[in-house]
Scaffold this active site. Sequence first.
Site, PDB file in Angstrom:
ATOM      1  N   LYS A   1      27.175  40.178  62.660  1.00  0.00           N
ATOM      2  CA  LYS A   1      28.490  40.510  62.095  1.00  0.00           C
ATOM      3  C   LYS A   1      29.032  41.803  62.709  1.00  0.00           C
ATOM      4  CE  LYS A   1      32.195  40.287  59.602  1.00  0.00           C
ATOM      5  NZ  LYS A   1      32.635  41.524  59.093  1.00  0.00           N
TER       6      LYS A   1
ATOM      7  N   HIS B   1      30.355  40.874  65.978  1.00  0.00           N
ATOM      8  CA  HIS B   1      31.614  40.162  65.707  1.00  0.00           C
ATOM      9  C   HIS B   1      32.744  41.177  65.566  1.00  0.00           C
ATOM     10  CE1 HIS B   1      34.686  38.995  62.766  1.00  0.00           C
ATOM     11  NE2 HIS B   1      34.531  37.736  63.145  1.00  0.00           N
ATOM     12  N   ASN B   2      32.499  42.216  64.798  1.00  0.00           N
ATOM     13  CA  ASN B   2      33.541  43.217  64.573  1.00  0.00           C
ATOM     14  C   ASN B   2      33.850  44.015  65.839  1.00  0.00           C
ATOM     15  OD1 ASN B   2      33.314  42.288  61.960  1.00  0.00           O
ATOM     16  ND2 ASN B   2      33.473  44.305  61.034  1.00  0.00           N
TER      17      ASN B   2
HETATM   18  C1  6PG Z   1      36.112  40.413  58.907  1.00  0.00           C
HETATM   19  C2  6PG Z   1      36.470  41.830  59.230  1.00  0.00           C
HETATM   20  C3  6PG Z   1      36.161  42.786  58.137  1.00  0.00           C
HETATM   21  C4  6PG Z   1      36.403  44.237  58.493  1.00  0.00           C
HETATM   22  C5  6PG Z   1      37.810  44.588  58.711  1.00  0.00           C
HETATM   23  C6  6PG Z   1      38.100  46.069  58.801  1.00  0.00           C
HETATM   24  O1  6PG Z   1      35.366  39.872  59.697  1.00  0.00           O
HETATM   25  O2  6PG Z   1      36.584  39.865  57.910  1.00  0.00           O
HETATM   26  O3  6PG Z   1      35.739  42.223  60.359  1.00  0.00           O
HETATM   27  O4  6PG Z   1      34.813  42.614  57.797  1.00  0.00           O
HETATM   28  O5  6PG Z   1      35.921  45.004  57.463  1.00  0.00           O
HETATM   29  O6  6PG Z   1      38.312  43.942  59.807  1.00  0.00           O
HETATM   30  O7  6PG Z   1      37.490  46.688  59.876  1.00  0.00           O
HETATM   31  P1  6PG Z   1      38.019  48.119  60.331  1.00  0.00           P
HETATM   32  O8  6PG Z   1      38.509  48.827  59.109  1.00  0.00           O
HETATM   33  O9  6PG Z   1      36.861  48.822  60.945  1.00  0.00           O
HETATM   34  O10 6PG Z   1      39.134  47.858  61.303  1.00  0.00           O
END
Ligand code: 6PG
Length: 469
Positions: free
Chosen positions: A186, A189-190
Amino acid sequence: MHTENTYEFGLVGLGVMGRNFILNVAENGFSAQGYDLMPEKAEALRKEGASVGKTAATSDLNEFVSALSRPRKIMLLVPAGRIVDQVIEDLLPKLEEGDLLIDGGNSHFQDTDRREAYLKSKGIFFMGAGVSGGAEGARKGPSIMPGGAAEIYPEIQPIFEAVAARYKGVPCVAYLGPGSAGNYVKMVHNGIEYGLMQLTGEFYQLLAELGGFTNADLSEVFGLWNQGRLQSFLIEISSVIFSQKDPLDSGDLIDKILDKAKQKGTGKWTSQNGMDLGIPVPTIDTSVSMRAMSALKANRETADRMYEKPKRTLVDKAELEEVCEPALYFAFVMTYAQGLHQLSEASDEYGYNLNLATISEIWRAGCIIRARVLDDIASAFRSAPGLPHLLLSGDFVDRVSNCVPAARIVLQHAISNGIPMPALSASLSYFDAFTTGRLPMNLIQAQRDYFGSHTYQRTDRDGTFHTEW
Ligand code: 6PG
């Protein structure tokens, strides 16, 4: 008041994500109970859940724990960090051997390893499961990335498979590997998410400032791109975003949003760990840096007035649109390639035994980085198990090569007109370096040996050498 052992699934943390996830579970036929310290959040779930399957909500932890069937399956959807440890400590005295806790938040993978070992010593199973798709995904079908002890996964598998998004009927969830594998996947993924978002932003700026694309044009172009190989959640929502009117004033909302991007850390962790593993993920690194750069708003504005910009040469709209589409596709592919390469190295380093085809498959729907190209990526890894890098797949040689000239043209436009496109630049340089058999690192080795006697290897014979330069 409910009787004991009546709920198959428990969830701690009834924010929007938690409430939506539990409603999704209930709608799929599993009885589910939510817990939140704040009574108003439990109340919100009671209201929303009234017409959806069998749900309950409470702010009483004893009531919550005692109303779950054994072995208990409790998912935590609370903010990453100390709160997770706190919730674990609160629950622990009330749990019984064999119960399962699942952390569905964006916890750091090393925290997950620590918690798993700690809970194992108490007889409790612990899984880290990445959940992607935001609030809507949680309600209608997220992509779920679970890791942990393989023997406990079947306990939660039917629920996860029922609630996950589906790609052509296949649920976007799979057991990924032991320990923190789920949280690690995950996290990457991010990291990829950061890369794709930064790239999308760069193309937006170029199209608007060099092509004169209005927001309406951009909405149309992104909408069009979303019909083809760039089809993806982020392109799709960008098209919608560009057409959104300002609810508080006249004009388009996008023009009123402050250009400072926040971050919660998962992109940064991806970069940091890429460095630890010695795996280059420059598009992701740059995207994290650009969020930091965006925060320097006041300095940027001052410097903007101090330095002269090159005189801009506008580019014909149709011409620009034509080169941007393949260039963006190219950079998207580079971003996925980097993230997957990091996963492949992490798999060896941490013993995750990751299957990159499976991971690409469960990213095809539900998650933020879902995209049509992931189906091609999944096929490339499926047909060549052990493929070390996406760029080494025969399937991608033509797909990528055909787009490289456009990426060069777009970057030339950006550079000569002073429009920052660091993620595109990083993607292109990554490609150029990865496809260059001989890099100038011979000079770096010579310099290291020159000033520090660090030694070097030779191209023509074995051994380690030092020269008195
Ligand atoms: C998801 C997103 C999520 C993440 C936000 C905010 O897969 O649903 O990755 O988990 O928390 O996108 O991320 P940032 O605040 O670091 O931009």
